[in-house]
Motif scaffolding. Structure first.
Motif, mmCIF file in Angstrom:
data_model
loop_
_atom_site.group_PDB
_atom_site.id
_atom_site.type_symbol
_atom_site.label_atom_id
_atom_site.label_comp_id
_atom_site.label_asym_id
_atom_site.label_seq_id
_atom_site.Cartn_x
_atom_site.Cartn_y
_atom_site.Cartn_z
ATOM 1 N N ILE A 220 0.761 -1.215 0.031
ATOM 2 C CA ILE A 220 -0.102 -0.016 0.050
ATOM 3 C C ILE A 220 0.839 1.278 0.043
ATOM 4 O O ILE A 220 0.590 2.216 -0.742
ATOM 5 C CB ILE A 220 -1.102 -0.009 1.152
ATOM 6 N N GLU A 221 1.974 1.224 0.758
ATOM 7 C CA GLU A 221 2.945 2.342 0.686
ATOM 8 C C GLU A 221 3.390 2.586 -0.656
ATOM 9 O O GLU A 221 3.720 3.579 -1.074
ATOM 10 C CB GLU A 221 3.983 1.920 1.750
ATOM 11 N N ARG A 222 3.988 1.402 -1.219
ATOM 12 C CA ARG A 222 4.503 1.567 -2.694
ATOM 13 C C ARG A 222 3.454 2.084 -3.671
ATOM 14 O O ARG A 222 3.611 3.053 -4.600
ATOM 15 C CB ARG A 222 5.158 0.281 -3.088
ATOM 16 N N LEU A 223 2.397 1.859 -3.472
ATOM 17 C CA LEU A 223 1.139 2.248 -4.150
ATOM 18 C C LEU A 223 1.041 3.765 -4.155
ATOM 19 O O LEU A 223 1.009 4.517 -5.361
ATOM 20 C CB LEU A 223 -0.168 1.383 -4.134
ATOM 21 N N SER A 224 0.952 4.080 -3.075
ATOM 22 C CA SER A 224 0.887 5.615 -2.551
ATOM 23 C C SER A 224 2.221 6.369 -3.214
ATOM 24 O O SER A 224 1.811 7.483 -3.753
ATOM 25 C CB SER A 224 0.733 5.930 -1.076
ATOM 26 N N SER A 225 3.133 6.000 -2.905
ATOM 27 C CA SER A 225 4.260 6.536 -3.401
ATOM 28 C C SER A 225 4.421 6.604 -5.007
ATOM 29 O O SER A 225 4.661 7.567 -5.614
ATOM 30 C CB SER A 225 5.463 5.630 -3.023
ATOM 31 N N ALA A 227 1.596 6.498 -6.761
ATOM 32 C CA ALA A 227 0.628 7.661 -7.244
ATOM 33 C C ALA A 227 1.040 8.977 -7.016
ATOM 34 O O ALA A 227 0.647 9.759 -8.241
ATOM 35 C CB ALA A 227 -0.613 7.432 -6.134
ATOM 36 N N ASN A 228 1.924 9.274 -6.369
ATOM 37 C CA ASN A 228 2.299 10.668 -6.266
ATOM 38 C C ASN A 228 3.251 10.894 -7.343
ATOM 39 O O ASN A 228 3.441 12.008 -7.788
ATOM 40 C CB ASN A 228 3.258 10.907 -4.824
ATOM 41 N N SER A 229 3.872 9.854 -8.256
ATOM 42 C CA SER A 229 4.600 10.329 -9.399
ATOM 43 C C SER A 229 3.838 9.962 -10.584
ATOM 44 O O SER A 229 4.581 10.607 -11.668
ATOM 45 C CB SER A 229 5.836 9.137 -9.214
ATOM 46 N N VAL A 230 2.652 10.085 -10.612
ATOM 47 C CA VAL A 230 1.642 9.782 -11.836
ATOM 48 C C VAL A 230 0.537 10.872 -11.814
ATOM 49 O O VAL A 230 -0.739 10.196 -12.212
ATOM 50 C CB VAL A 230 1.497 8.342 -12.097
ATOM 51 N N THR A 231 0.662 11.963 -11.023
ATOM 52 C CA THR A 231 -0.628 12.413 -10.774
ATOM 53 C C THR A 231 -1.272 13.026 -11.938
ATOM 54 O O THR A 231 -2.582 13.327 -11.911
ATOM 55 C CB THR A 231 -0.465 13.619 -9.567
ATOM 56 N N ASN A 232 -0.770 12.978 -13.069
ATOM 57 C CA ASN A 232 -1.250 13.621 -14.017
ATOM 58 C C ASN A 232 -2.049 12.562 -14.846
ATOM 59 O O ASN A 232 -2.480 13.036 -16.110
ATOM 60 C CB ASN A 232 -0.200 14.311 -15.091
ATOM 61 N N ASP A 233 -2.039 11.405 -14.435
ATOM 62 C CA ASP A 233 -2.767 10.422 -15.353
ATOM 63 C C ASP A 233 -3.901 9.787 -14.417
ATOM 64 O O ASP A 233 -3.778 9.082 -13.502
ATOM 65 C CB ASP A 233 -1.884 9.216 -15.522
#
Length: 297
Positions: A220-225, A227-233
């Motif tokens: 879940i932590e890896r998914l959150s991280s 997500a922060n790098s692809v906020t434009n998608d």
């Protein structure tokens, strides 16, 4: 990989293919990518390291695609194995890497040669591991010999077809043909307890045969991280949020998650995030398999 760095790599790769690695200067790369010398050396210590980064990124993409092919599949399925082997050839073609490997061979540069040698060892180690998946643990002492023969047969058939018969070869047809030969060879080696290299092959220190211990919290932590790098998608973020919420559930829906994991990986195909996304998808799938196995005990 940062988008700007990725653009520099694409510019350098284009020049290496068009002009040749030896004939391309750092200044050529600066001009093509419209960056300063300081920016280039902030990313790479040398032109060699730039080329190594190109090859390493392609290796990561191929590895991630191979992992994705196993999602929801039986590791002993020979059809999956064939598709996985073909992935390396497909990525080499997509990325136009053959001329780059040829340039390294002719350059006799020790740094580049050592890197390609390491990639070759990784490939043999992967083939060896997958042969054990196909034929069972009883094949482990003979798997590296089988891997070396598999790689050697394919390499020489491709060489003969391209350089002497002047024709391309159907890669899936070639792989099936070679694996039929390997099936007989592996059976005979196991029957006669015959091996040459066996398990003495020196694997790289950073080659990992097994997965790290996985926990729900870590994923879940890896998914959150991620997500922060692809906020434009927005589509990718939607998948990530669904995966995170489903993982938090006491009884994650495996079949639904498998479908979403494949779709999640497909969103990033061809992008600079492809390898990371597909590796993450496979890691989550591995966790779910382990969870299901523990519940069935």
């Amino acid at each position: 990989m940062k988008d700007r760095k990725q653009r520099v790599l694409l510019a350098a790769q284009k020049l290496f293919i068009e002009k040749g690695f030896a004939a391309t200067s750092v200044q050529d790369i600066l001009n093509e990518s419209n960056i300063s010398k300081g920016t280039f050396y902030n990313y790479f210590s040398s032109k060699n390291e730039c080329l190594i980064s190109i090859l390493a990124h392609a290796h990561d993409i191929a590895s991630a695609r191979r992992q994705e092919l196993l999602i929801g599949k039986d590791p002993s399925d020979i059809d999956v194995f064939v598709k996985q082997i073909a992935v390396r050839m497909e990525v080499n073609r997509e990325q136009h890497l053959i001329p780059l490997y040829e340039a390294i061979f002719h350059s006799e540069d020790p740094e580049l040669s050592e890197f390609v040698k390491k990639l070759h060892i990784y490939e043999l180690a992967w083939l060896s591991k997958r042969l054990v998946d196909i034929y069972g643990e009883i094949a482990a002492p003979y798997a590296m010999d089988g891997a070396i023969m598999t790689a050697g047969m394919m390499k020489h058939y491709i060489h003969i077809c391209m350089n002497h018969l002047n024709k391309d070869i159907n890669r899936h047809q070639l792989i099936y043909f070679v694996l039929r030969r390997i099936e007989a060879i592996m059976a005979h080696m196991m029957e006669t307890n015959d091996q040459l290299i066996g398990q003495q092959f020196p694997l790289p220190a950073d080659y990992n045969w097994s997965n790290h211990t996985l926990t729900k919290e870590t994923l879940i932590e890896r998914l959150s991280s991620f997500a922060n790098s692809v906020t434009n998608d927005s589509k990718a973020v939607e998948y990530i949020e669904f995966l995170a919420e489903e993982l938090k559930s006491e009884q994650p829906r495996l079949a639904l998650l498998e479908t979403i994991l494949l779709a999640f990986g497909d969103v990033f195909t061809g992008s600079s995030k492809e390898a990371e996304a597909k590796e993450l998808a496979f890691t989550i799938y591995t966790y779910l398999k382990e969870l299901k196995s523990s519940l069935n005990k």
